[in-house]
Design a protein around this motif. Structure first.
Motif, PDB file in Angstrom:
ATOM      1  N   LEU A 300       2.922  19.672 -11.485  1.00  0.00           N
ATOM      2  CA  LEU A 300       1.480  19.455 -11.641  1.00  0.00           C
ATOM      3  C   LEU A 300       1.015  18.142 -11.015  1.00  0.00           C
ATOM      4  CD1 LEU A 300       1.212  20.735 -15.311  1.00  0.00           C
ATOM      5  CD2 LEU A 300       0.402  21.905 -13.248  1.00  0.00           C
ATOM      6  N   GLU A 301       1.755  17.675 -10.000  1.00  0.00           N
ATOM      7  CA  GLU A 301       1.363  16.477  -9.255  1.00  0.00           C
ATOM      8  C   GLU A 301       1.418  16.757  -7.762  1.00  0.00           C
ATOM      9  OE1 GLU A 301       2.922  12.926 -12.263  1.00  0.00           O
ATOM     10  OE2 GLU A 301       4.052  13.384 -10.445  1.00  0.00           O
ATOM     11  N   ARG A 302       0.577  16.051  -7.023  1.00  0.00           N
ATOM     12  CA  ARG A 302       0.627  16.127  -5.566  1.00  0.00           C
ATOM     13  C   ARG A 302       1.591  15.081  -5.016  1.00  0.00           C
ATOM     14  NH1 ARG A 302      -3.607  19.306  -3.796  1.00  0.00           N
ATOM     15  NH2 ARG A 302      -5.308  19.562  -5.301  1.00  0.00           N
ATOM     16  N   GLU A 303       2.094  15.353  -3.829  1.00  0.00           N
ATOM     17  CA  GLU A 303       2.907  14.358  -3.146  1.00  0.00           C
ATOM     18  C   GLU A 303       2.042  13.123  -2.877  1.00  0.00           C
ATOM     19  OE1 GLU A 303       5.935  14.053  -2.524  1.00  0.00           O
ATOM     20  OE2 GLU A 303       6.790  16.048  -2.734  1.00  0.00           O
ATOM     21  N   PRO A 304       2.602  11.922  -3.061  1.00  0.00           N
ATOM     22  CA  PRO A 304       1.815  10.710  -2.764  1.00  0.00           C
ATOM     23  C   PRO A 304       1.377  10.693  -1.309  1.00  0.00           C
ATOM     24  CG  PRO A 304       3.829  10.163  -3.950  1.00  0.00           C
ATOM     25  CD  PRO A 304       3.938  11.610  -3.565  1.00  0.00           C
ATOM     26  N   GLN A 305       0.210  10.093  -1.066  1.00  0.00           N
ATOM     27  CA  GLN A 305      -0.297   9.992   0.301  1.00  0.00           C
ATOM     28  C   GLN A 305       0.590   9.061   1.113  1.00  0.00           C
ATOM     29  OE1 GLN A 305      -4.372   8.728   0.068  1.00  0.00           O
ATOM     30  NE2 GLN A 305      -4.899  10.279  -1.458  1.00  0.00           N
ATOM     31  N   ASP A 306       0.631   9.291   2.428  1.00  0.00           N
ATOM     32  CA  ASP A 306       1.497   8.498   3.310  1.00  0.00           C
ATOM     33  C   ASP A 306       1.155   7.023   3.259  1.00  0.00           C
ATOM     34  OD1 ASP A 306       2.856  10.728   4.064  1.00  0.00           O
ATOM     35  OD2 ASP A 306       1.687  11.070   5.889  1.00  0.00           O
ATOM     36  N   GLU A 307      -0.127   6.696   3.158  1.00  0.00           N
ATOM     37  CA  GLU A 307      -0.525   5.294   3.201  1.00  0.00           C
ATOM     38  C   GLU A 307      -0.033   4.535   1.972  1.00  0.00           C
ATOM     39  OE1 GLU A 307      -4.768   4.481   2.152  1.00  0.00           O
ATOM     40  OE2 GLU A 307      -4.934   6.654   2.315  1.00  0.00           O
ATOM     41  N   PHE A 308       0.322   5.244   0.916  1.00  0.00           N
ATOM     42  CA  PHE A 308       0.832   4.582  -0.272  1.00  0.00           C
ATOM     43  C   PHE A 308       2.360   4.527  -0.285  1.00  0.00           C
ATOM     44  CE2 PHE A 308      -3.303   6.240  -1.544  1.00  0.00           C
ATOM     45  CZ  PHE A 308      -3.878   5.105  -2.065  1.00  0.00           C
ATOM     46  N   ASN A 309       2.989   5.245   0.634  1.00  0.00           N
ATOM     47  CA  ASN A 309       4.449   5.301   0.632  1.00  0.00           C
ATOM     48  C   ASN A 309       5.032   4.088   1.339  1.00  0.00           C
ATOM     49  OD1 ASN A 309       5.239   7.494  -0.837  1.00  0.00           O
ATOM     50  ND2 ASN A 309       4.943   8.937   0.833  1.00  0.00           N
ATOM     51  N   HIS A 310       4.932   2.920   0.713  1.00  0.00           N
ATOM     52  CA  HIS A 310       5.505   1.724   1.293  1.00  0.00           C
ATOM     53  C   HIS A 310       6.521   1.152   0.321  1.00  0.00           C
ATOM     54  CE1 HIS A 310       2.056   0.441  -1.171  1.00  0.00           C
ATOM     55  NE2 HIS A 310       2.892  -0.508  -1.541  1.00  0.00           N
ATOM     56  N   ILE A 311       7.424   0.336   0.872  1.00  0.00           N
ATOM     57  CA  ILE A 311       8.441  -0.301   0.047  1.00  0.00           C
ATOM     58  C   ILE A 311       8.400  -1.786   0.335  1.00  0.00           C
ATOM     59  CG2 ILE A 311      10.920  -0.481  -0.430  1.00  0.00           C
ATOM     60  CD1 ILE A 311      11.191   2.393   0.489  1.00  0.00           C
ATOM     61  N   TYR A 312       8.311  -2.595  -0.694  1.00  0.00           N
ATOM     62  CA  TYR A 312       8.342  -4.033  -0.492  1.00  0.00           C
ATOM     63  C   TYR A 312       9.728  -4.452  -0.007  1.00  0.00           C
ATOM     64  CZ  TYR A 312       4.086  -4.172  -3.300  1.00  0.00           C
ATOM     65  OH  TYR A 312       2.828  -3.986  -3.790  1.00  0.00           O
ATOM     66  N   ASP A 313       9.786  -5.305   1.029  1.00  0.00           N
ATOM     67  CA  ASP A 313      11.079  -5.803   1.475  1.00  0.00           C
ATOM     68  C   ASP A 313      11.383  -7.164   0.875  1.00  0.00           C
ATOM     69  OD1 ASP A 313       9.203  -7.217   2.789  1.00  0.00           O
ATOM     70  OD2 ASP A 313       9.862  -6.731   4.819  1.00  0.00           O
ATOM     71  N   SER A 314      10.459  -7.676   0.071  1.00  0.00           N
ATOM     72  CA  SER A 314      10.736  -8.901  -0.689  1.00  0.00           C
ATOM     73  C   SER A 314      10.009  -8.780  -1.996  1.00  0.00           C
ATOM     74  CB  SER A 314      10.288 -10.132   0.097  1.00  0.00           C
ATOM     75  OG  SER A 314       8.889 -10.109   0.282  1.00  0.00           O
ATOM     76  N   SER A 315       9.449  -9.865  -2.508  1.00  0.00           N
ATOM     77  CA  SER A 315       8.944  -9.773  -3.876  1.00  0.00           C
ATOM     78  C   SER A 315       7.484 -10.163  -4.050  1.00  0.00           C
ATOM     79  CB  SER A 315       9.772 -10.712  -4.741  1.00  0.00           C
ATOM     80  OG  SER A 315       9.687 -12.032  -4.233  1.00  0.00           O
ATOM     81  N   PRO A 316       6.553  -9.511  -3.438  1.00  0.00           N
ATOM     82  CA  PRO A 316       6.636  -8.505  -2.395  1.00  0.00           C
ATOM     83  C   PRO A 316       6.716  -9.159  -1.024  1.00  0.00           C
ATOM     84  CG  PRO A 316       4.401  -8.771  -3.077  1.00  0.00           C
ATOM     85  CD  PRO A 316       5.216  -9.707  -3.924  1.00  0.00           C
ATOM     86  N   ALA A 317       6.482  -8.386   0.037  1.00  0.00           N
ATOM     87  CA  ALA A 317       6.709  -8.881   1.390  1.00  0.00           C
ATOM     88  C   ALA A 317       5.802 -10.057   1.705  1.00  0.00           C
ATOM     89  CB  ALA A 317       6.455  -7.755   2.394  1.00  0.00           C
ATOM     90  N   PRO A 318       6.323 -11.100   2.406  1.00  0.00           N
ATOM     91  CA  PRO A 318       5.497 -12.244   2.794  1.00  0.00           C
ATOM     92  C   PRO A 318       4.334 -11.794   3.647  1.00  0.00           C
ATOM     93  CG  PRO A 318       7.831 -12.680   3.184  1.00  0.00           C
ATOM     94  CD  PRO A 318       7.716 -11.227   2.850  1.00  0.00           C
TER      95      PRO A 318
END
Length: 631
Positions: A300-318
């Motif tokens: 009952l959920e949609r796949e997240p949009q591409d623009e939200f599919n990011h991963i922080y490479d730090s805490s978060p990224a500089p």
């Protein structure tokens, strides 16, 4: 002579006067410099004073953030507007705290003694905020944000020195962080990372118990076993690459998995509120999510949009703000003239849902009432019940609302004292079909997965509102109970690894493979089989729109999620009807109002597609020779 002496005296006097003037001017300049220096000392604070102010501000933000975070548990769990502003304030203070510690890290390290595990604790709280905001809004993008902060904690090893602090409470915080991170990764289907985290958690538990010999040693061992059992139960059918590595598939709704539909003006309902209930005593679970709940919430959920599919490479990224407009609920407090929150799409991507693990009767009624109240015009509510049956002792049913039993609800210990078995009295801790009558005043879609599901097939439409009830089979063939017995470490309950009916609604092809004894399938064959499922769904959708059918189905059919559930129900019914092992009415699902058989459930085009799928998988012998049920 006297004149010359007088001139010399006058010259000497002038020279002395000039000297005194220069000295006076020099003195004046030095006094001004001294005054400026003194004034500067009062206008510009010393470095020690600046450092002290930084520490005081950090301590203030830290204390304020803790107060707001602890207040979250007092917020009402139901409703939409009662808690949103408080969440916004909490996010705002954590935004300031996170940025402040980044900007003044050196000062806080030297003057405050800030340690890495304390930074990790702040990041962990932010991750928890995002996760709970996901639970309250059902927006999977916030789940990605929670993952980002949890991943940053692991990547930067904020808790790496926790064991050296000689503090058992700090080790418990570290273990809880692992458990929360695993839940988020499970929901995002990051199974490779889940397995890595489980191994790390296992090691951390061993270190914790061997060092401190704590009282909660058994509890953490049980948590670890729950996780391992949950992962094993979820992998009921393995899809593998050519190199034998497992393929992780998502079963959320996406553009390619949304069934086609010929829209008509009657298809005017939109799913807005969902209540998902899990109350199977022996079903595998983790973190108050049973396997059935876990599968249904993804369905009952949609796949997240591409623009939200990011991963922080730090805490978060500089260079990237950790709380930008779309990811920061605290920034959502500003509304436009129509009451829509700025920075987010005006249309909610997912219906709002409540997840209730082993709720009491009063809790179920409270959340149903809240969902009922929040329904807008043309909004529909869905109730999903995965629960053990509560059976009636009445020999003859005169009141279908209560005489046929229902499904179990949880009870408080003090309530158990007053419970007595009686032929004349009804079971208190039971959700009866009659308890749902008041909520049929608005469009209501009900799914009951239970060994007493058929008790709900007689709910009347007193208020002439759309009402559809999908009910699971009440029994399973003995061969599937035995196979489940083996998989579930000899626990005598075929629901232990999740219900077959819910599996059909979640992943039809997985369920099909399971009932045909297929546990491993190559990815190329899976994709080919999925094309058969897609053709079945497309054909069933066409038949749905053109056959004579109860108007309630047509009204619900316009919603993407409800259309998926209805078409997967049709697939389940057709497959089980044709399967040799599922003979008998108790082994097939039911629905109310009944779907047409000749024009839909027994239609030749659908049965032929099932036979084609079985032939492709080389399991044709599991099915009848003809669609009429003859061998």
């Amino acid at each position: 002579m006297r004149r010359r002496q007088a001139q010399h005296c006058a010259a000497d006097a002038k020279a002395k006067a000039r000297g005194r003037g220069r000295a006076a001017r020099r003195g004046s300049r030095s006094s001004i410099v001294d005054m400026v220096a003194m004034a500067g000392a009062s206008v510009y604070p010393s470095m020690e004073e600046l450092d002290r102010k930084v520490v005081i501000e950090f301590m203030h933000l830290l204390e304020k953030s803790k107060q707001l975070f602890n207040g979250l548990r007092d917020l009402p769990q139901h409703g939409h507007k009662q808690w949103q502003s408080y969440f916004g304030r909490t996010f705002d203070i954590y935004t300031k705290l996170w940025k402040f510690q980044q900007q003044h890290r050196l000062i806080l390290d030297t003057k405050y003694g800030l340690k890495r595990w304390q930074i990790g604790e702040i990041a962990s709280k932010i991750g928890q905020l995002y996760y709970h905001y996901y639970l309250r809004t059902s927006e999977t993008n916030y789940l990605n944000e929670a993952y980002s902060f949890y991943a940053a904690i692991r990547g930067r090893q904020y808790y790496s020195r926790a064991a050296k602090e000689n503090r058992p409470d700090l080790m418990v915080k570290k273990l809880r962080y692992y458990a929360r991170f695993i839940v988020v990764c499970l929901l995002l289907k990051r199974m490779k990372l889940v397995r890595e985290l489980v191994m790390e958690l296992d090691k951390q538990i061993v270190d914790y118990t061997s060092t401190y010999e704590p009282d909660d040693q058994l509890e953490w061992s049980l948590v670890l076993e729950e996780i391992k059992s949950f992962i094993k139960a979820d992998a009921i059918v393995n899809v593998i690459h050519a190199d034998a590595n497992t393929v992780i598939l998502s079963h959320r709704l996406g553009p390619l998995t949304t069934p086609p539909c010929e829209k008509t003006p009657m298809m005017n309902l939109v799913l807005q509120e969902i209540i998902i209930i899990g109350n199977c005593n022996d079903q595998v679970k983790f973190s108050e999510l049973t396997m059935d709940m876990f599968r249904m919430l993804q369905t009952l959920e949609r796949e997240p949009q591409d623009e939200f599919n990011h991963i922080y490479d730090s805490s978060p990224a500089p260079g990237r703000s950790s709380f930008d407009k779309y990811s920061m609920p605290g920034k959502m407090g500003h509304e436009n003239g129509e009451g829509q929150l700025l920075g987010r799409p005006s249309r909610r991507e997912n219906p709002h849902k409540y997840l209730l693990y082993k709720p009491t009767f009063s809790q179920i009624i409270m959340f149903l009432s809240s969902g009922f109240k929040e329904l807008p015009i043309n909004g529909a509510m869905l109730l999903y019940l995965s629960a053990d049956g509560c059976f009636s002792s009445a020999k003859h049913a005169t009141d279908y609302g209560y005489d046929l039993g229902g499904v179990q609800t949880s009870c408080k210990k003090e309530d158990m004292i007053h419970t007595k078995k009686s032929l004349q009295l009804k079971e208190m801790h039971c959700m009866y079909p009659g308890d749902l009558y008041p909520f049929t005043r608005k469009p209501f879609f009900v799914i009951v997965d239970s060994d007493n599901s058929f008790a709900f097939q007689n709910i009347p439409q007193y208020f002439n509102q759309p009402l559809v009830i999908l009910m699971s089979p009440q029994e399973l063939p003995l061969k599937f109970q035995v196979s489940a017995l083996i998989i579930a470490y000899c626990i005598p309950d075929h629901h232990h690894n999740g219900s077959l009916f819910t599996l059909f609604l979640h992943s039809p092809l997985t369920a099909f493979c399971y009932i045909c004894g297929i546990t491993t399938i190559p990815i190329h064959q899976w994709e080919r089989c999925q094309s058969f499922i897609d053709r079945f769904v497309t054909e069933a959708s066409r038949l749905f729109s053109h056959c004579r059918i109860d108007p309630a189905y047509i009204q619900f059919f316009g919603d993407d999620f409800l259309r998926v559930l209805l078409l997967r129900y049709v697939f389940c019914d057709v497959v089980l009807h044709l399967h040799r092992s599922f003979k008998g009415s108790m082994l097939r699902p039911r629905c109310q109002p009944p779907l047409p058989e000749g024009d839909l459930l027994d239609h030749p085009s659908l049965t032929h597609l099932v036979f084609d799928l079985a032939a492709h998988l080389e399991v044709r012998d599991h099915f009848m020779t003809t669609s009429t049920g003859n061998d």
